[in-house]
Design an enzyme around this catalytic site. Structure first.
Site, PDB file in Angstrom:
ATOM      1  N   GLN A 119       0.851  -1.195   0.000  1.00 46.03           N
ATOM      2  CA  GLN A 119       0.000   0.000   0.000  1.00 46.03           C
ATOM      3  C   GLN A 119       0.885   1.242   0.000  1.00 46.03           C
ATOM      4  O   GLN A 119       0.394   2.360  -0.094  1.00 46.03           O
ATOM      5  CB  GLN A 119      -0.878   0.015   1.262  1.00 46.03           C
ATOM      6  CG  GLN A 119      -1.834  -1.158   1.342  1.00 46.03           C
ATOM      7  CD  GLN A 119      -2.421  -1.285   2.746  1.00 46.03           C
ATOM      8  OE1 GLN A 119      -3.443  -0.688   3.066  1.00 46.03           O
ATOM      9  NE2 GLN A 119      -1.776  -2.056   3.602  1.00 46.03           N
TER      10      GLN A 119
ATOM     11  N   HIS B 163      -1.466   1.709  -4.253  1.00 41.51           N
ATOM     12  CA  HIS B 163      -1.810   3.126  -4.115  1.00 41.51           C
ATOM     13  C   HIS B 163      -0.922   4.053  -4.936  1.00 41.51           C
ATOM     14  O   HIS B 163      -0.868   5.247  -4.666  1.00 41.51           O
ATOM     15  CB  HIS B 163      -1.774   3.520  -2.623  1.00 41.51           C
ATOM     16  CG  HIS B 163      -2.818   2.824  -1.808  1.00 41.51           C
ATOM     17  ND1 HIS B 163      -2.764   2.686  -0.438  1.00 41.51           N
ATOM     18  CD2 HIS B 163      -3.986   2.222  -2.184  1.00 41.51           C
ATOM     19  CE1 HIS B 163      -3.830   2.014  -0.013  1.00 41.51           C
ATOM     20  NE2 HIS B 163      -4.580   1.732  -1.050  1.00 41.51           N
TER      21      HIS B 163
ATOM     22  N   CYS C  14      -1.319  13.677 -15.186  1.00 36.03           N
ATOM     23  CA  CYS C  14      -2.126  14.896 -15.257  1.00 36.03           C
ATOM     24  C   CYS C  14      -3.527  14.622 -14.713  1.00 36.03           C
ATOM     25  O   CYS C  14      -4.014  13.495 -14.714  1.00 36.03           O
ATOM     26  CB  CYS C  14      -2.141  15.479 -16.659  1.00 36.03           C
ATOM     27  SG  CYS C  14      -3.144  14.611 -17.832  1.00 36.03           S
TER      28      CYS C  14
ATOM     29  N   CYS D 170      -1.605  17.803 -22.699  1.00 41.23           N
ATOM     30  CA  CYS D 170      -2.970  18.361 -22.735  1.00 41.23           C
ATOM     31  C   CYS D 170      -3.124  19.652 -21.922  1.00 41.23           C
ATOM     32  O   CYS D 170      -4.195  20.257 -21.934  1.00 41.23           O
ATOM     33  CB  CYS D 170      -3.981  17.321 -22.265  1.00 41.23           C
ATOM     34  SG  CYS D 170      -3.872  16.965 -20.519  1.00 41.23           S
TER      35      CYS D 170
ATOM     36  N   GLY E 297       2.902  -4.606   8.969  1.00 41.49           N
ATOM     37  CA  GLY E 297       2.932  -3.154   9.166  1.00 41.49           C
ATOM     38  C   GLY E 297       1.751  -2.410   8.580  1.00 41.49           C
ATOM     39  O   GLY E 297       1.920  -1.309   8.058  1.00 41.49           O
TER      40      GLY E 297
HETATM   41  P1  OAD Z   1      -1.298   2.948   9.024  1.00 37.84           P
HETATM   42  O1  OAD Z   1      -0.604   4.182   9.472  1.00 37.84           O
HETATM   43  O2  OAD Z   1      -2.772   2.921   9.073  1.00 37.84           O
HETATM   44  O3  OAD Z   1      -0.789   1.710   9.902  1.00 37.84           O
HETATM   45  C1  OAD Z   1       0.574   1.475  10.102  1.00 37.84           C
HETATM   46  C2  OAD Z   1       0.719   0.233  10.939  1.00 37.84           C
HETATM   47  O4  OAD Z   1       2.106  -0.040  11.074  1.00 37.84           O
HETATM   48  C3  OAD Z   1       0.155   0.337  12.358  1.00 37.84           C
HETATM   49  O5  OAD Z   1      -0.700  -0.791  12.603  1.00 37.84           O
HETATM   50  C4  OAD Z   1       1.384   0.284  13.248  1.00 37.84           C
HETATM   51  O6  OAD Z   1       1.142  -0.407  14.484  1.00 37.84           O
HETATM   52  C5  OAD Z   1       2.339  -0.509  12.386  1.00 37.84           C
HETATM   53  N1  OAD Z   1       3.770  -0.295  12.677  1.00 37.84           N
HETATM   54  C6  OAD Z   1       4.382   0.802  13.193  1.00 37.84           C
HETATM   55  N2  OAD Z   1       5.715   0.614  13.277  1.00 37.84           N
HETATM   56  C7  OAD Z   1       5.964  -0.617  12.787  1.00 37.84           C
HETATM   57  C8  OAD Z   1       7.133  -1.409  12.588  1.00 37.84           C
HETATM   58  N3  OAD Z   1       8.355  -0.941  12.901  1.00 37.84           N
HETATM   59  N4  OAD Z   1       7.004  -2.650  12.053  1.00 37.84           N
HETATM   60  C9  OAD Z   1       5.782  -3.143  11.726  1.00 37.84           C
HETATM   61  N5  OAD Z   1       4.644  -2.443  11.888  1.00 37.84           N
HETATM   62  C10 OAD Z   1       4.714  -1.209  12.404  1.00 37.84           C
HETATM   63  O7  OAD Z   1      -0.746   2.613   7.559  1.00 37.84           O
HETATM   64  P2  OAD Z   1      -1.379   1.653   6.453  1.00 37.84           P
HETATM   65  O8  OAD Z   1      -2.061   0.487   7.072  1.00 37.84           O
HETATM   66  O9  OAD Z   1      -0.310   1.389   5.468  1.00 37.84           O
HETATM   67  O10 OAD Z   1      -3.316   5.384   1.640  1.00 37.84           O
HETATM   68  O11 OAD Z   1      -2.477   2.613   5.813  1.00 37.84           O
HETATM   69  C11 OAD Z   1      -3.185   2.206   4.673  1.00 37.84           C
HETATM   70  C12 OAD Z   1      -3.400   3.394   3.754  1.00 37.84           C
HETATM   71  O12 OAD Z   1      -4.008   4.462   4.487  1.00 37.84           O
HETATM   72  C13 OAD Z   1      -2.128   4.006   3.196  1.00 37.84           C
HETATM   73  O13 OAD Z   1      -1.637   3.350   2.059  1.00 37.84           O
HETATM   74  C14 OAD Z   1      -2.554   5.416   2.860  1.00 37.84           C
HETATM   75  C15 OAD Z   1      -3.424   5.731   4.063  1.00 37.84           C
HETATM   76  O14 OAD Z   1      -4.436   6.636   3.839  1.00 37.84           O
HETATM   77  C16 OAD Z   1      -3.057   6.327   0.684  1.00 37.84           C
HETATM   78  O15 OAD Z   1      -2.291   7.257   0.849  1.00 37.84           O
HETATM   79  C17 OAD Z   1      -3.796   6.119  -0.575  1.00 37.84           C
END
Ligand code: OAD
Length: 225
Positions: free
Chosen positions: A85, A103, A111, A133, A170
């Site tokens: 992601q 993502h 654009c 464009c 993560g």
């Molecule tokens: P989050 O910020 O929601 O979650 C990050 C996770 O990583 C949490 O559960 C933490 O506990 C965990 N974490 C922190 N440090 C860590 C480590 N050293 N090792 C392993 N895990 C750790 O991020 P995502 O789940 O990636 O979308 O969020 C999903 C999407 O929401 C992102 O891709 C983004 C956001 O809006 C877009 O930008 C389109």
């Protein structure tokens, strides 16, 4: 094997996650303003400056042990599908060649009107416009309310159908469709494993490793030597 990664895997490379209550992006900034088409239309300069700032941070970051182990696994397990992601490109910097980026990628622009691809300019110009464009340039990132690439989604669906082991590393598991992949893999008979220091992210996984990504993957890697 299917591995899904989220912002937590890059935390040890110094890139903030999104939902950490202290330094997560979404605890400091409004996703409506910075990660939606409406927000971009309202203030494209603000949005582009924010992504340029994040990109600078990413350019200075290096992949960590977790990215490196997954890159090694690509050669080791013939049928490994790595889904991320993240938009930081750190899996590729570590050597992973086949990454399904759900993502998008912060290093690319496109654009606003027609999605013509474009690179970031070396010198900051404002506003950035498409040479084909004339519409405004924006990051090639999937914003809230936008569709994922159908090609990426269908490759993920195929991988989940025949998956034996599924790792979620993560990720908080709150953003769909990625949040539904563990249950989908489980319903197909896969062994499901979550790696995360936060117990709240365990979901329905059979195996939960409450550790950072680099530490947990180093242990798993040494056990399957
Ligand atoms: P989050 O910020 O929601 O979650 C990050 C996770 O990583 C949490 O559960 C933490 O506990 C965990 N974490 C922190 N440090 C860590 C480590 N050293 N090792 C392993 N895990 C750790 O991020 P995502 O789940 O990636 O979308 O969020 C999903 C999407 O929401 C992102 O891709 C983004 C956001 O809006 C877009 O930008 C389109």
């Amino acid at each position: 094997m299917v591995v899904l990664t989220g912002a937590g895997i890059s935390a040890e490379s110094g890139i903030p996650t999104f939902r950490d209550p202290l330094d997560g992006f979404w605890s400091q900034f409004d996703p409506e303003e910075l990660a939606s088409r409406q927000g971009f239309k309202k203030d494209p300069k603000l949005v582009m400056e924010w992504y340029a700032w994040r990109r600078e941070m990413v350019l200075k970051a290096k992949p960590n042990a977790a990215h490196e182990i997954l890159a090694k696994w690509e050669n080791r397990f013939k049928n490994l599908t790595l889904i991320t992601q993240n938009v930081d490109g750190l899996h590729q910097s570590a050597g992973s060649k086949k990454v399904l980026e759900m993502h998008g990628n912060i290093h690319r622009l496109k654009c606003f009107d027609k999605s013509h691809p474009c690179d970031w300019p070396s010198v900051a110009e404002s506003p950035l416009t498409c040479s084909m464009c004339g519409s405004q340039l924006r990051p090639d990132i999937v914003w809230f309310g936008e569709y994922l690439s159908s090609d990426v989604v269908s490759k993920i669906d195929v991988a989940l159908m025949s998956c034996d082991v599924f790792f979620a590393i993560g990720t908080s598991g709150v953003v769909y469709p990625a949040a539904g992949y563990l249950d989908k893999a489980k319903s197909m008979g896969a062994l499901t494993v979550v790696i995360n220091p936060d117990r709240g992210s365990k979901g329905n996984a059979e195996c939960f490793i409450q550790e950072t990504a680099s530490k947990a993957l180093s242990i798993v890697d040494s056990l399957i030597q």
